[in-house]
Design a protein around this motif. Structure first.
Motif, PDB file in Angstrom:
ATOM      1  N   VAL A  72      45.107 -19.637  23.169  1.00 37.95           N
ATOM      2  CA  VAL A  72      45.749 -20.432  22.108  1.00 37.95           C
ATOM      3  C   VAL A  72      47.252 -20.149  22.046  1.00 37.95           C
ATOM      4  CG1 VAL A  72      43.697 -20.783  20.701  1.00 37.95           C
ATOM      5  CG2 VAL A  72      45.064 -18.725  20.363  1.00 37.95           C
ATOM      6  N   CYS A  87      41.320 -33.210  16.694  1.00 32.82           N
ATOM      7  CA  CYS A  87      40.787 -32.348  17.748  1.00 32.82           C
ATOM      8  C   CYS A  87      39.652 -31.466  17.218  1.00 32.82           C
ATOM      9  CB  CYS A  87      41.885 -31.460  18.326  1.00 32.82           C
ATOM     10  SG  CYS A  87      41.257 -30.400  19.628  1.00 32.82           S
ATOM     11  N   MET A 140      39.723 -27.441  16.989  1.00 32.51           N
ATOM     12  CA  MET A 140      40.485 -26.664  16.016  1.00 32.51           C
ATOM     13  C   MET A 140      39.591 -25.816  15.111  1.00 32.51           C
ATOM     14  SD  MET A 140      43.580 -27.006  16.775  1.00 32.51           S
ATOM     15  CE  MET A 140      44.394 -26.141  15.443  1.00 32.51           C
ATOM     16  N   ASP A 141      38.435 -26.372  14.704  1.00 32.32           N
ATOM     17  CA  ASP A 141      37.550 -25.612  13.820  1.00 32.32           C
ATOM     18  C   ASP A 141      36.997 -24.381  14.539  1.00 32.32           C
ATOM     19  OD1 ASP A 141      37.976 -27.357  11.746  1.00 32.32           O
ATOM     20  OD2 ASP A 141      36.212 -28.600  12.190  1.00 32.32           O
ATOM     21  N   ILE A 195      49.890 -23.283  20.067  1.00 30.94           N
ATOM     22  CA  ILE A 195      49.492 -23.746  18.725  1.00 30.94           C
ATOM     23  C   ILE A 195      49.616 -22.657  17.659  1.00 30.94           C
ATOM     24  CG2 ILE A 195      47.973 -25.577  19.565  1.00 30.94           C
ATOM     25  CD1 ILE A 195      45.606 -23.791  18.899  1.00 30.94           C
ATOM     26  N   ASP A 236      41.142 -21.672  24.323  1.00 33.83           N
ATOM     27  CA  ASP A 236      40.868 -23.032  23.877  1.00 33.83           C
ATOM     28  C   ASP A 236      39.475 -23.405  24.397  1.00 33.83           C
ATOM     29  OD1 ASP A 236      40.544 -25.745  23.645  1.00 33.83           O
ATOM     30  OD2 ASP A 236      42.529 -26.272  24.386  1.00 33.83           O
ATOM     31  N   GLN A 278      47.618 -23.984   8.060  1.00 36.71           N
ATOM     32  CA  GLN A 278      47.917 -25.062   9.004  1.00 36.71           C
ATOM     33  C   GLN A 278      49.321 -25.597   8.766  1.00 36.71           C
ATOM     34  OE1 GLN A 278      45.065 -28.353  10.428  1.00 36.71           O
ATOM     35  NE2 GLN A 278      46.125 -29.252   8.700  1.00 36.71           N
ATOM     36  N   PRO A 308      47.683 -28.157  14.780  1.00 39.76           N
ATOM     37  CA  PRO A 308      46.707 -28.820  15.653  1.00 39.76           C
ATOM     38  C   PRO A 308      47.395 -29.547  16.815  1.00 39.76           C
ATOM     39  CG  PRO A 308      46.981 -30.081  13.631  1.00 39.76           C
ATOM     40  CD  PRO A 308      47.828 -28.845  13.490  1.00 39.76           C
ATOM     41  N   THR A 309      46.672 -29.680  17.917  1.00 40.23           N
ATOM     42  CA  THR A 309      47.203 -30.442  19.048  1.00 40.23           C
ATOM     43  C   THR A 309      47.162 -31.932  18.703  1.00 40.23           C
ATOM     44  OG1 THR A 309      44.998 -30.392  19.982  1.00 40.23           O
ATOM     45  CG2 THR A 309      46.570 -28.778  20.822  1.00 40.23           C
ATOM     46  N   ARG A 326      39.818 -21.806  14.910  1.00 37.02           N
ATOM     47  CA  ARG A 326      40.047 -21.158  13.619  1.00 37.02           C
ATOM     48  C   ARG A 326      39.010 -20.032  13.388  1.00 37.02           C
ATOM     49  NH1 ARG A 326      42.455 -23.799   8.885  1.00 37.02           N
ATOM     50  NH2 ARG A 326      42.785 -25.635  10.165  1.00 37.02           N
TER      51      ARG A 326
END
Lengths: 279, 168
Positions: free
Chosen positions: B29, B57, B60-61, B34, B21, B83, B52-53, B64
């Motif tokens: 992760v 957030c 997330m990008d 997640i 993270d 997602q 997503p958390t 990913r």
């Protein structure tokens, strides 16, 4: 009847669903934008950070909704999609960015309440609180929606909304039950914002069709909201309110106050001036 | 490099556990909870489902992109990242090891019971243990901290400020 005439029919389920989702997305985006305006201007650092966190939650929720709308629109023909959305600049692609940046005020379907200026701290707090309490009860209903994508977004957002309700209602109590000055600011905020509250409880066609909520449910949504707000006002030693007076409407069908144009001018300037700009 | 024969789901989970993270770089992760599903469709294609958390957030990008990179580097040719929003992520999904790593890093881990996750005002605050001196004599400075997932606390004994990964 071919697919296009079905979709273009203003009362069709497709149109209603897209418009209702746009309404939810626009509410979140404009709320997020207004909260973000406090960034760097909060009364103390911790509250500045609180507001930018809340702004981030709202913008995140709007992204989920716009992304979902974009995938829905990919299933129908481009011409129909463009008509449904009412872009004022033709986008290369229908995606979350073009939905947020390439529509003008009359295509936005947010409540008038959310676009009103932040005003002072009391006005901002009351706006966040009243809108979040409304969202809290609405999303509790929508998380059971048959559209599982919407239900998922509602369920996810609900956890964030609870924090917003808690944080903002504690502030109303502090201000209302605080000093002479803070109380008078809260009273002014109520007087200014109250005529915009009724719009949340006057569902337009797309809400009625897409949310599948009957009149009884709508009435209880309104009563729950009012009870919760009055409970907060009582704790804050502020006068309780009713929703029997005349109220402003129009935002949900694209008739906005002059304030929305200024928000869009600032928010949309960059992607319109430099199309496809990336970080 | 994992050869095609080794493209089992277990191997993919192993690869994913190397992705951290970006906002809490001690936590993978997987430990964050997640990654909801891994599906190896064939030797070239894998589908990962993430949740997503928090809705907004920004990590997330980045996550990913890192997931894509690590799987492509290890022999997959097509990586689908989906997602899932429901059921919504909760800190209950964070692993025990993850919570210990957070504490060692100086972030108080989320409490298991979701007592503060309801909208009632001015609730009695829960005792959060200071990750530095382990005292419970702490107080909340702000419900919102440096990132969406954290609140700001201070220890009243050692006086150190610290982040609390709030329960969600």
């Amino acid at each position: 009847m071919n697919a296009e005439t079905i979709n273009l029919n203003p009362a069709s389920t497709n149109t209603m669903a897209i418009h209702a989702l746009l309404h939810l997305a626009d509410d979140s985006l404009i709320m997020g934008h207004r909260c973000s305006e406090w960034c760097g201007h909060g009364p103390i650092l911790e509250q500045d950070i609180a507001l930018t966190n809340i702004a981030l939650d709202f913008v995140g929720q709007s992204r989920h909704l716009y992304q979902y709308i974009a995938t829905q629109l990919q299933d129908i023909s481009n011409d129909v999609a463009l008509t449904l959305i009412d872009f004022d600049i033709l986008p290369e692609k229908i995606n979350e960015d073009s939905l947020a940046y390439l529509r003008d005020t009359h295509a936005f379907k947010n409540h008038l309440l959310v676009e009103l200026p932040n005003g002072d701290w009391a006005q901002t707090i009351l706006k966040i609180c009243s809108f979040s309490v409304y969202r809290f009860y609405l999303f509790q209903l929508l998380q059971k929606h048959t559209d599982l994508n919407l239900a998922g977004i509602a369920e996810k957002s609900l956890k964030e909304v609870q924090y917003h309700v808690k944080w903002s209602s504690e502030w109303i109590i502090r201000l209302g039950d605080g000093t002479h000055e803070s109380k008078s600011r809260m009273l002014q905020a109520i007087e200014f914002l109250w005529p915009y509250m009724g719009e949340m409880f006057e569902p337009v066609m797309y809400e009625k069709v897409y949310y599948h909520l009957d009149d009884v449910t709508y009435t209880s949504l309104k009563n729950n909201w009012l009870d919760k707000m009055n409970q907060i006002f009582e704790q804050a030693t502020l006068p309780t309110q009713s929703l029997n007076q005349w109220h402003q409407t129009g935002g949900k069908i694209g008739k906005h106050t002059e304030h929305l144009g200024y928000i869009l001018a600032e928010m949309q300037f960059l992607p319109r001036t430099f199309p496809n700009a990336i970080w | 490099m994992v050869s095609n024969q080794q493209h089992t789901e277990d191997a993919v989970w192993q690869l994913l556990s190397t992705v951290k993270d970006p906002e809490v770089p001690v936590l993978s992760v997987v430990e964050l909870g997640i990654i909801r599903k891994v599906c190896v469709e064939n030797s070239d294609t894998v589908t990962i489902s993430i949740t997503p958390t928090y809705s907004g957030c920004p990590a997330m990008d980045v996550i990913r992109m890192q997931l894509h990179m690590v799987l492509l580097e290890n022999g997959f040719k097509k990586v689908n990242i989906e997602q899932t929003l429901s059921p919504a992520w909760t800190t209950d999904w964070m692993t025990k090891e993850g919570k210990e790593k957070l504490k060692a890093y100086g972030i108080a881990p989320p409490l298991p019971k979701q007592a503060v996750c309801n909208p009632e005002v001015f609730q009695k605050e829960e005792a959060i243990q200071c990750p530095q001196c382990l005292s419970y004599h702490t107080h909340m400075v702000s419900r919102f901290g440096s990132t969406a997932c954290k609140a700001l606390y201070q220890c009243l004994d050692c006086k150190e400020p610290f982040d609390y990964f709030k329960c969600h």
